[in-house]
Design an enzyme around this catalytic site. Structure first.
Site, PDB file in Angstrom:
ATOM      1  N   GLY A   1       0.819  -1.224   0.000  1.00 14.34           N
ATOM      2  CA  GLY A   1       0.000   0.000   0.000  1.00 14.34           C
ATOM      3  C   GLY A   1       0.845   1.262   0.000  1.00 14.34           C
TER       4      GLY A   1
ATOM      5  N   GLU B   1       5.329   2.858   9.350  1.00 20.83           N
ATOM      6  CA  GLU B   1       4.550   1.628   9.158  1.00 20.83           C
ATOM      7  C   GLU B   1       5.478   0.504   8.672  1.00 20.83           C
ATOM      8  OE1 GLU B   1       0.091   1.633   8.103  1.00 20.83           O
ATOM      9  OE2 GLU B   1       1.024   0.940   6.253  1.00 20.83           O
TER      10      GLU B   1
ATOM     11  N   LYS C   1      -8.063  -2.189  14.813  1.00 24.54           N
ATOM     12  CA  LYS C   1      -9.196  -2.416  13.895  1.00 24.54           C
ATOM     13  C   LYS C   1     -10.131  -3.465  14.479  1.00 24.54           C
ATOM     14  CE  LYS C   1      -6.615  -1.857   9.537  1.00 24.54           C
ATOM     15  NZ  LYS C   1      -6.173  -2.562   8.337  1.00 24.54           N
TER      16      LYS C   1
END
Ligand code: F6P
Length: 524
Positions: A265, A351, A495
């Protein structure tokens, strides 16, 4: 091997002690006589590393360490499409997205370049049709506003590049980014756009990301409310690896632009995720951006370590992080167009390298990725530079600037660059008690290291080189630290907990949104 067990690690620990009596203030003077020795130039990008704390032995020991950690083999593995992302069982072949058409880059034994080229041509044709008004909204009006709905890697790179290259665009389209799940973001956006002339790009590698899907459904409802259900396909397109979910959302296959699981990503702006960039800056500029990144790929693969921009940036970073206890690294672009570069790099770096287990899942006993932060100069000078100059933290910095501006306010540019030079010097040299006329408040320890990265101009090509340099820098750090920089398990726990909370709230209130909110508020 784990870094702290290597010969190189021990040698560098011993070497660090030699710096007790060495100060950048004394070194800098000597280095000014031979500035070229401390610069590596690659086309329109120059890395100036004279404000770093090192001597010849430091570099040679850091390079030894890199060799001991098999950096050469890791670079080879990366470029030959091996499964470098071992925890997700994937290659990380973002370099194929900017490769020459005739290149051969294999993932799992298959040359992926033809697929990349096919999708790229679809992107170009779609972007051209939007820019020229061939593709219009449901009511036949030309699009004036493009909204990219996406978050993380499906947002930060495109937004950063669009802002950086806005000067180069002759395009009259307004490009917006809707990322945050906060409804105020959607509301503010809808207040400023017209459904008849707005195209939404739903950008999500997984097409399962909560924020993106919720924003996309809210935008869909907004279009349906104003233009009817039939308008959805005209006002939406998607970028994803998940064809099924895109179809379920109501977007036709010919308006879906795929990419592949071997594109991480945060490394994806060169893929279909770059669609908003391509629409904003045009095909030629987008190609130049890719070419710039490809130029850096070649340099990274072929230059010797002591002349290799990403490698040197990484080695200095490891030196400060592991041997000087640097907790933070500041990204300081002296260019307003790079205002989102620090935010973009926060994801790319933190990240990737915010890890505390090695590739085999074993806990490691040395520090990995630093805290990345920054703001464009000179704004940062009036905010957080105080801490870098006089705080108790040892922080390294990257100054980034374009030599030649794209405006004619030359006084501004001279003053801007003078400030950048002054800050790099002040951090390095400091101010002694004597110079501060015995006022302890005005003492600056100095010896705070920095790089200066100079672009000739802010062109797509040079920006492509800059971004690719950081991508590879992060990979080199990870190779030394023996961690996987291509996964991000640390984002999952929050999440899962959020989903559990929402399930709980929903089960108590069924379909009443306001009651759900009240239940949640009672739980806070
Ligand atoms: O924040 C976690 C993350 O998985 C990032 O790695 C990624 O860039 C982002 O979410 C968005 O993911 P997607 O493109 O699948 O919506």
């Amino acid at each position: 091997m784990n870094l702290d067990k290597t010969q190189g690690w021990k040698a560098l620990q011993a070497h660090k002690k030699e710096f007790k009596d060495i100060h950048l203030r004394d070194e800098l003077g000597k280095r000014q006589d031979n500035p070229k020795k401390y610069r590596i130039a690659l086309d329109g990008l120059t890395l100036d590393f004279k404000h770093n704390i090192f001597n010849r032995e430091t570099l040679s020991l850091l390079i030894d360490l890199a060799k001991e950690q098999d950096l050469e083999a890791w670079i080879q593995k990366l470029f030959s499409g091996e499964t470098v992302n071992n925890t997700e069982n994937r290659a990380a072949m973002h370099m194929a997205l900017r490769s020459l058409k005739k290149a051969k880059l294999n993932v799992n034994g298959k040359n992926v370049v033809p697929d990349v080229e096919r999708v790229r041509q679809r992107i170009y044709s779609f972007a051209k049709d939007i820019r020229t008004g061939i593709l219009c909204g449901r009511t036949g009006k030309q699009f004036t506003d493009i909204v990219n709905i996406g978050i993380g890697g499906s947002y930060l790179g495109p937004e950063m590049v669009c802002k950086a290259l806005c000067n180069d665009t002759t395009n009259a389209l307004n490009i917006h980014f809707l990322a945050n799940i906060d409804g105020h973001a959607a509301q503010m956006l809808f207040n400023n756009i017209d459904p008849e002339t707005t195209l939404f790009i739903v950008a999500s590698k997984s097409f399962t990301t909560q924020e993106t899907l919720m924003n996309a459904h809210t935008a869909r409802n907004w279009i349906v409310e104003h233009l009817g259900e039939q308008a959805v396909n005209d006002h939406f397109c998607a970028v994803s690896t998940n064809q099924t979910a895109v179809t379920e959302f109501g977007i036709d296959e010919d308006r879906m632009f795929p990419f592949w699981d071997w594109v991480g990503g945060r490394f994806s702006l060169w893929s279909s995720i770059g669609l908003p960039i391509c629409i904003a800056i045009g095909i030629e500029n987008f190609e130049e951006l890719l070419d710039g990144a490809a130029r850096m790929d070649k340099h990274f693969q072929t230059a010797s370590f002591d002349k290799n921009i990403p490698v040197l940036m990484a080695l200095f970073s490891v030196w400060y992080r592991n041997f000087w206890d640097a907790h933070g690294h500041a990204i300081l672009p002296y260019d307003q167009r790079l205002e989102r570069f620090p935010a973009y790099l926060q994801q790319l770096d933190m990240e990737s390298n915010g890890k505390s287990v090695n590739r085999d899942g074993k806990p490691i006993k040395y520090d990995t990725g630093p805290i990345i932060f920054g703001e464009p100069g000179t704004n940062g000078q009036h905010a957080f530079y105080q801490l870098i100059h006089q705080g108790t933290e040892f922080i390294s910095s990257d100054f980034i600037a374009a030599k030649h501006p794209d405006h004619e306010f030359y006084d501004h540019h001279t003053t801007l660059l003078a400030n950048m030079k002054a800050q790099a010097e002040a951090l390095a040299i400091g101010q002694t008690l004597e110079e501060a006329q015995n006022d302890q408040q005005k003492v600056f320890d100095g010896n705070r290291p920095s790089n200066i990265i100079l672009l000739e101009k802010m062109t797509p090509f040079n920006l492509g080189m800059l971004v690719a340099a950081y991508e590879h820098k992060i990979f080199v750090q990870a190779a030394l630290w023996n961690i996987n920089c291509f996964d991000q398990w640390g984002v999952e726990l929050g999440k899962t907990i959020a989903n559990g909370i929402l399930d709980n709230v929903s089960s108590q209130n069924q379909d009443n949104p306001e009651a759900k909110l009240n239940t949640l508020l009672s739980m806070l």
